[in-house]
Design a protein around this motif. Sequence first.
Motif: not given
Length: 209
Positions: A3-13, A21-26
């Motif tokens: 969704g809008y949470c970048g936790y999976l993308a960040n920690m997976g990266g 890793a492009y995320i909504f929070e940043e």
Amino acid sequence: MGGYCGYLANMGGLAAGADAAYIFEEKFDIRELQANVEHLTEKMKTGIQRGLVLRNENSNENYTTDFIYQLYSEEGKGVFDCRKNVLGHMQQGGAPSPFDRNFGTKISAKAVLWISKKLKESYRKGKVFANTEDSVCLLGMRRRNLIFQPVIELKDETDFVHRISKEQWWLKLRQLMKILAKYKTSYDVSDSGQLEHVHRPKEVECGTI
């Protein structure tokens, strides 16, 4: 996913050694995309012949997965080629790990004990009075401890529009990805304990974390 949470993308990266890793929070823009492409291009000219870029589901409505894929494909011509994979629900399921089984047992046992205790406390004369703040709680892990937190307290900590927490502890790990990916930047720790980014075009220096 996410969704809008970048936790999976960040920690997976972090776990997979991603280059970005492009995320909504940043928030990110075309200049950062350009810098990431240039970094990957230079890396591919060395002995490291692999790259990984992740994008959170709702990180940006215009810089879509297709856009980023086409950008990297076009700019990487003659140096590298790209493959796109949208994981979706492929991430879910599978056999639980020993950690999963152990964690599931712990939280379920703790939940049953909590419910039993609350029923005894709230049962009076044949009726259950569940009208206190701690009668509706969310069980979660904080600082390695399993904590029951009243839902009413979580109201002030939650961004209900995007269904994410207002304060994301894992954002402090964001700069580690660039350090591990060997971007030409320097990082120092501020007085507040936060990692600060300082651009140094000709060298890589890592401060104490």
